[in-house]
Design a protein around this motif. Structure first.
Motif, PDB file in Angstrom:
ATOM      1  N   TRP A   1     106.513  48.261  88.387  1.00 35.16           N
ATOM      2  CA  TRP A   1     106.431  47.433  89.586  1.00 35.16           C
ATOM      3  C   TRP A   1     105.086  47.486  90.315  1.00 35.16           C
ATOM      4  CZ3 TRP A   1     108.887  43.281  90.280  1.00 35.16           C
ATOM      5  CH2 TRP A   1     108.879  42.642  91.515  1.00 35.16           C
ATOM      6  N   PRO A   2     104.522  48.722  90.561  1.00 29.10           N
ATOM      7  CA  PRO A   2     103.237  48.755  91.279  1.00 29.10           C
ATOM      8  C   PRO A   2     102.162  47.945  90.566  1.00 29.10           C
ATOM      9  CG  PRO A   2     104.148  50.971  91.053  1.00 29.10           C
ATOM     10  CD  PRO A   2     105.030  50.068  90.252  1.00 29.10           C
ATOM     11  N   LEU A   3     102.126  48.043  89.219  1.00 31.90           N
ATOM     12  CA  LEU A   3     101.113  47.293  88.467  1.00 31.90           C
ATOM     13  C   LEU A   3     101.369  45.791  88.529  1.00 31.90           C
ATOM     14  CD1 LEU A   3     100.900  49.733  85.439  1.00 31.90           C
ATOM     15  CD2 LEU A   3      99.087  49.292  87.099  1.00 31.90           C
ATOM     16  N   VAL A   4     102.655  45.434  88.541  1.00 34.37           N
ATOM     17  CA  VAL A   4     103.007  44.014  88.668  1.00 34.37           C
ATOM     18  C   VAL A   4     102.536  43.494  90.026  1.00 34.37           C
ATOM     19  CG1 VAL A   4     104.958  42.422  88.933  1.00 34.37           C
ATOM     20  CG2 VAL A   4     104.936  44.069  87.049  1.00 34.37           C
ATOM     21  N   GLU A   5     102.782  44.321  91.047  1.00 33.39           N
ATOM     22  CA  GLU A   5     102.363  43.911  92.397  1.00 33.39           C
ATOM     23  C   GLU A   5     100.844  43.796  92.512  1.00 33.39           C
ATOM     24  OE1 GLU A   5     105.561  44.862  95.786  1.00 33.39           O
ATOM     25  OE2 GLU A   5     104.442  46.632  95.107  1.00 33.39           O
ATOM     26  N   GLN A   6     100.141  44.624  91.713  1.00 38.09           N
ATOM     27  CA  GLN A   6      98.674  44.550  91.748  1.00 38.09           C
ATOM     28  C   GLN A   6      98.132  43.409  90.913  1.00 38.09           C
ATOM     29  OE1 GLN A   6      97.317  48.513  90.635  1.00 38.09           O
ATOM     30  NE2 GLN A   6      98.762  49.385  92.121  1.00 38.09           N
ATOM     31  N   GLY A   7      99.064  42.607  90.348  1.00 40.08           N
ATOM     32  CA  GLY A   7      98.595  41.394  89.682  1.00 40.08           C
ATOM     33  C   GLY A   7      98.553  41.444  88.171  1.00 40.08           C
ATOM     34  N   ALA A   8      99.254  42.408  87.553  1.00 41.88           N
ATOM     35  CA  ALA A   8      99.311  42.415  86.088  1.00 41.88           C
ATOM     36  C   ALA A   8      99.927  41.103  85.619  1.00 41.88           C
ATOM     37  CB  ALA A   8     100.134  43.599  85.595  1.00 41.88           C
ATOM     38  N   GLU A   9      99.291  40.499  84.600  1.00 43.07           N
ATOM     39  CA  GLU A   9      99.723  39.166  84.165  1.00 43.07           C
ATOM     40  C   GLU A   9     101.000  39.190  83.355  1.00 43.07           C
ATOM     41  OE1 GLU A   9      96.646  37.068  82.036  1.00 43.07           O
ATOM     42  OE2 GLU A   9      95.147  38.012  83.323  1.00 43.07           O
ATOM     43  N   ALA A  10     101.208  40.318  82.673  1.00 44.79           N
ATOM     44  CA  ALA A  10     102.365  40.367  81.778  1.00 44.79           C
ATOM     45  C   ALA A  10     102.832  41.797  81.590  1.00 44.79           C
ATOM     46  CB  ALA A  10     102.002  39.773  80.414  1.00 44.79           C
ATOM     47  N   VAL A  11     104.099  41.948  81.246  1.00 50.13           N
ATOM     48  CA  VAL A  11     104.607  43.244  80.809  1.00 50.13           C
ATOM     49  C   VAL A  11     104.719  43.157  79.291  1.00 50.13           C
ATOM     50  CG1 VAL A  11     106.516  44.879  80.912  1.00 50.13           C
ATOM     51  CG2 VAL A  11     105.854  43.594  82.968  1.00 50.13           C
ATOM     52  N   VAL A  12     103.747  43.771  78.630  1.00 46.85           N
ATOM     53  CA  VAL A  12     103.651  43.648  77.181  1.00 46.85           C
ATOM     54  C   VAL A  12     104.472  44.745  76.520  1.00 46.85           C
ATOM     55  CG1 VAL A  12     102.058  43.532  75.224  1.00 46.85           C
ATOM     56  CG2 VAL A  12     101.312  42.812  77.505  1.00 46.85           C
ATOM     57  N   VAL A  13     105.174  44.391  75.452  1.00 49.68           N
ATOM     58  CA  VAL A  13     105.923  45.402  74.718  1.00 49.68           C
ATOM     59  C   VAL A  13     105.572  45.283  73.248  1.00 49.68           C
ATOM     60  CG1 VAL A  13     108.182  46.466  74.439  1.00 49.68           C
ATOM     61  CG2 VAL A  13     107.784  44.925  76.366  1.00 49.68           C
ATOM     62  N   SER A  14     105.109  46.389  72.669  1.00 53.18           N
ATOM     63  CA  SER A  14     104.667  46.318  71.275  1.00 53.18           C
ATOM     64  C   SER A  14     105.805  46.571  70.303  1.00 53.18           C
ATOM     65  CB  SER A  14     103.523  47.300  71.022  1.00 53.18           C
ATOM     66  OG  SER A  14     103.951  48.606  71.318  1.00 53.18           O
ATOM     67  N   ALA A  15     106.912  47.131  70.797  1.00 53.17           N
ATOM     68  CA  ALA A  15     108.085  47.304  69.936  1.00 53.17           C
ATOM     69  C   ALA A  15     109.038  46.146  70.227  1.00 53.17           C
ATOM     70  CB  ALA A  15     108.763  48.636  70.222  1.00 53.17           C
TER      71      ALA A  15
END
Lengths: 486, 398
Positions: free
Chosen positions: B232-246
């Motif tokens: 959440w904190p990273l999302v709030e700081q403007g992360a464009e996506a939650v990437v999942v490699s698996a």
């Protein structure tokens, strides 16, 4: 009954491993119907053999114990042919799933009955061969079931039904006798009993091995999609193509409700505002195909097609067909239940019959989607209903009967490829007279004198017809006036 | 299909959802053809249609015996049936509900089975515990029997994780097993994204998938909330996506919105995280990677995990990325079938899992590959346990 079941279970477990004998209601429920889920009956016992010796032993035991046996493949049938008996054993043949031999030079494949239809074509594709009959359920339906029902499919217009594409059938009769019908040559001496068992709906024997014909894959196959603003015009288009002496590899029609339902699933690019579409495939040598495509295009335009599009490549061709092949179940997206009818009519009657179905649909207040093999006049009206609404299934059955009745009246039949099963058994009384039905029973008893294999399916007893006839008086005439009424 | 759900469930959210799904099924049986367990066992009860029927009778109030649980347990949850189904039946969601109801109503499992499930739940979703045990196992490997040794992934060095330097940022969900078993994957992903102007920042642990499928819904949802909190904190700081490699975890994170829709404290956050969730392949495809000029002379057989092709409906994307990178992607038969890894399936149903693995490797090897690529840590470890051909996450090959 309970004691009988207990005793039988014990004896079956001596023939089969414990996990292959199902006796608890919890395990049996999923076997209570095939793909015609409106009709359900809990089997007394289900068994899953995996070799012929087990099948023979099960049949012999059941013959001794006077227990009826119903054979089942993948359970994809649409006429209730594999509907179990509450006092019977359900013989599940799904574990017979091996391809035994492919004879490239004689172009045959010998397969166990539980092998799926598509698996045969996949297994010989690298040799440039294929198995022609292709029911829409070909991904899942089994060869044994195909033979039992004499299944058709999109490509039967050119390549024939199952009966035209098999060489030899091995079957086991109710008393455990192993039969080999037909042979490896195109004709076999004596009566054509392989043809007799094809379409016998499990009444004569249990199919344990089938040798099918393989055909070379056509050099080129192309499909075009034509859209019409009136169903009748599409019907005229069909008549024009066939009348011009062209034998398409497939000539299929869908009406608007069917187009909408399938487009959502397949994304095949069907025009969802068209009243009807035709899919016409021609195959052969490239030059021949190109010439025929031109002719078909012109004929369909003349018939009033508002829009015609040819599949650009193999991928798009497969996509065009994927919508058609998934059409029945795709209707599940627009209706919780559907009831599929399988009648045939002379091709010239297409437009008129469709209009009549529309009228009946309004009369019974039930939606009908039409998906069918237009080229060979094999209709598949799908009646959309909701089984959770009391009385709706009964109304659906009445509508289905009225449609089939109409098919017979215009000179057609009550089944084109799905078989009679339990679904159309009453309509058999409309199709055949008492003497004809008696002969069918004579054939049945030549193979199965005790009447234990799939009893109550495909051929109605005369008593049943009398009861049915008492309810339906046509043109002021009672059917079977010579029989006592019940 | 006709339904008559019992009072105990009819008016609950779970019951309403199950009823809607059941009513879409027209019982045509096409799903049986692509079901890995039906193909092995030939029993309706081990097919999607049969399991739907088992779930239906359970929800209609029939007594639940050991048989229902056995056949639901045998389901891989691969969802190949959903890809096949023309009627649009959401089998995966129905199965989750069915498993939960069966867990509550079926006779208790054997002591051994319960212990195994508890052990899995106590170790797998906890990255530190898993890492600790894995290190011990790797040390002991030389003295273990060959069969057991094959199951332990070897330690492979991970490339350095580039320091965040770009304005464009994305979160990568670290997961539970992957940081210990294959740290090279996310590091390779971070490098790839860094080269294309995106900094990747790691966050979170187990997505909850392992627990949810077991089914241990409470623990699974708790882990989902924990993951949301971590991102959440990273999302709030403007992360464009939650990437999942698996891909197995990606499909779970995409389900958060659905899973937590009735949780007032998390519904909104879950919706946001799910809407930002991307499989690594989706992100990579959008990077406009410049194709390699020279071919690499390496044949790769790609095993598309079920969670990629059936769960997320992503097909052909990784294959294109590999081809663009200069590999020859060799087609193998039966690409739609599961390898038998399926989360904890290889531990809970070892015999069926082994059979599926054998078949999958036979199919992949018909393509005579130099390398096998996949997109999910579970499949990767499972495949590698029985082949000498190197198995890699596709991002390690770019």
């Amino acid at each position: 009954m309970k004691n009988k079941k207990h005793r039988l279970l014990k004896k079956l477990r001596r023939i089969l491993p414990a996990e292959a004998v199902l006796g608890d209601e919890e395990q049996l429920r999923p076997y209570e119907c095939d793909a015609l889920s409106a009709y359900r009956r809990l089997p007394m016992i289900a068994v899953l053999p995996d070799n012929v010796a087990q099948v023979r032993a099960v049949l012999q035991l059941c013959a001794r114990e006077q227990v009826p046996v119903v054979a089942r493949g993948a359970g994809t049938g649409l006429s209730g042919g594999a509907l179990p008996r509450t006092d019977g054993v359900l013989l599940v043949m799904a574990r017979f799933n091996r391809i035994l031999a492919v004879d490239e030079h004689n172009r045959t494949a010998t397969v166990q009955p539980g092998v799926t239809n598509l698996a045969v074509s996949e297994a010989v594709a690298h040799l440039g061969l294929f198995y022609a009959p292709d029911p829409s359920s070909q991904l899942a339906c089994t060869i044994g079931g195909n033979v039992a029902e004499n299944s058709g499919g999109v490509h039967c217009l050119k390549y024939g039904l199952t009966v035209h594409n098999i060489m030899e059938v091995k079957a086991v009769t109710m008393d455990g006798t192993a039969l080999t019908l037909g042979g490896r040559a195109l004709d076999a001496p004596g009566f054509d009993l392989a043809a007799l068992i094809t379409g016998s709906e499990g009444l004569l024997g249990v199919i344990v091995e089938v040798t099918v014909k393989l055909l070379p894959q056509p050099d080129t196959a192309r499909v075009l999609l034509a859209a019409f603003d009136q169903v009748e015009k599409a019907g005229d288009g069909v008549a024009a193509v066939i009348g011009a002496g062209i034998i398409p590899a497939g000539l299929e029609m869908m009406d608007n409700p069917a187009i909408r339902a399938t487009e959502e699933f397949a994304g095949a690019g069907y025009p969802v505002d068209a009243e009807a579409i035709l899919l016409c495939e021609v195959d052969g040598m490239a030059e021949e195909v190109a010439a025929q495509m031109e002719t078909v295009d012109a004929l369909l335009r003349q018939a009033g097609a508002v829009h015609i599009r040819a599949a650009r490549d193999e991928h798009e061709r497969a996509l065009f067909w994927s919508g058609r092949k998934g059409a029945f179940p795709a209707v599940g997206r627009i209706s919780p239940d559907y009831y599929c009818i399988d009648g045939t009519i002379p091709r010239r009657e297409l437009g008129r019959v469709l209009r009549h179905i529309k009228k009946l649909s309004a009369e019974f207040n039930l939606r009908v989607a039409n998906v069918f093999h237009a080229g060979d006049g094999n209709l598949h009206p799908l009646i959309l209903y909701d089984a959770n609404v009391p009385g709706e299934l009964e109304r659906t059955e009445e509508l289905a009967a009225a449609i089939l009745q109409h098919c017979v009246e215009v000179g057609g039949t009550i089944t084109g490829e799905h078989g009679v099963g339990v679904e159309k058994i009453n309509q058999m009384c409309t199709q055949f007279n008492a003497r004809e039905l008696a002969q069918m029973h004579a054939v049945k008893s030549a193979f199965d004198p005790g009447g234990l294999l799939n009893p109550g399916k495909a051929v109605p007893t005369l008593a049943r017809c009398a009861e049915f006839g008492a309810m339906h008086v046509h043109h002021g005439k009672v059917a079977f006036p010579e029989l006592e009424r019940f | 299909m006709q339904t008559a759900l019992a009072d105990f469930i009819r008016e609950t959210p779970r019951g309403r959802e199950a009823d809607a799904i059941l009513r879409k099924c027209v019982h045509c049986g096409l799903c049986t053809a692509t079901c890995p367990t039906y193909r092995l066992l030939g029993s309706e009860l081990d097919s999607p249609r049969g399991r739907i029927y088992l779930i239906k009778q359970m929800l209609e109030g029939a007594a639940v015996g050991a048989a229902t649980q056995l056949h639901l347990d045998r389901c891989l949850g691969c969802r190949a049936c959903e890809t096949t189904c023309p009627s649009g039946v959401e089998y995966g969601r129905l199965l989750e509900s069915g498993k939960i109801v069966a867990e509550q109503n079926a006779p208790q499992r054997s002591t051994k089975a319960r212990a195994l499930r508890r052990l899995i739940l106590a170790v797998v979703p906890h990255e530190k515990r898993f890492a600790f045990l894995l290190r011990i196992a790797q040390k002991l490997a030389p003295v273990l029997p060959r069969k057991l040794r094959a199951k332990i992934p070897q330690q492979r060095a991970a490339p350095a994780w580039p320091a965040p330097r770009h304005r464009r940022r994305m979160v990568v969900l670290r997961g539970c097993v992957q940081p210990a078993a294959a740290p090279a994957i996310d590091a390779a992903a971070a490098q790839l994204l860094d080269e294309h102007g995106v900094s990747l920042l790691g966050a979170g642990g187990c997505c909850g998938g392992v627990a949810l499928h077991l089914p241990a819904a409470k623990k699974g949802l708790a882990l989902a909330r924990k993951t949301i909190d971590a991102c959440w904190p990273l999302v709030e700081q403007g992360a464009e996506a939650v990437v999942v490699s698996a891909s197995g975890c990606a499909v779970t994170v995409k389900e958060y919105a659905h899973l937590l829709r009735d949780d007032p404290a998390y519904a909104e956050k879950a919706r946001v995280v799910s809407s930002l969730a991307r499989d690594l392949s989706e992100v990579a495809a959008a990077l406009n990677i410049i194709p390699a000029i020279a071919p690499r002379n390496l044949r790769v057989a790609f095993h598309s995990p079920c969670t990629l092709q059936h769960g997320q409906k992503i097909t052909g994307v990784v294959e294109r990325l590999l081809e663009d990178a200069g590999y020859t992607v060799a087609a193998a038969p039966n690409p739609h079938l599961c390898c038998g890894s399926a989360g904890t399936y290889s531990l809970l149903q070892p015999e069926l899992s082994r059979q599926l693995l054998k078949n999958k490797l036979r199919d992949l090897h018909t393509a005579a590959p130099d390398l096998i690529a996949t997109a999910n840590i579970g499949c990767l470890l499972h495949l590698q346990s029985r082949t000498a051909t190197p198995v890699r996450h596709w991002v390690e090959l770019l």
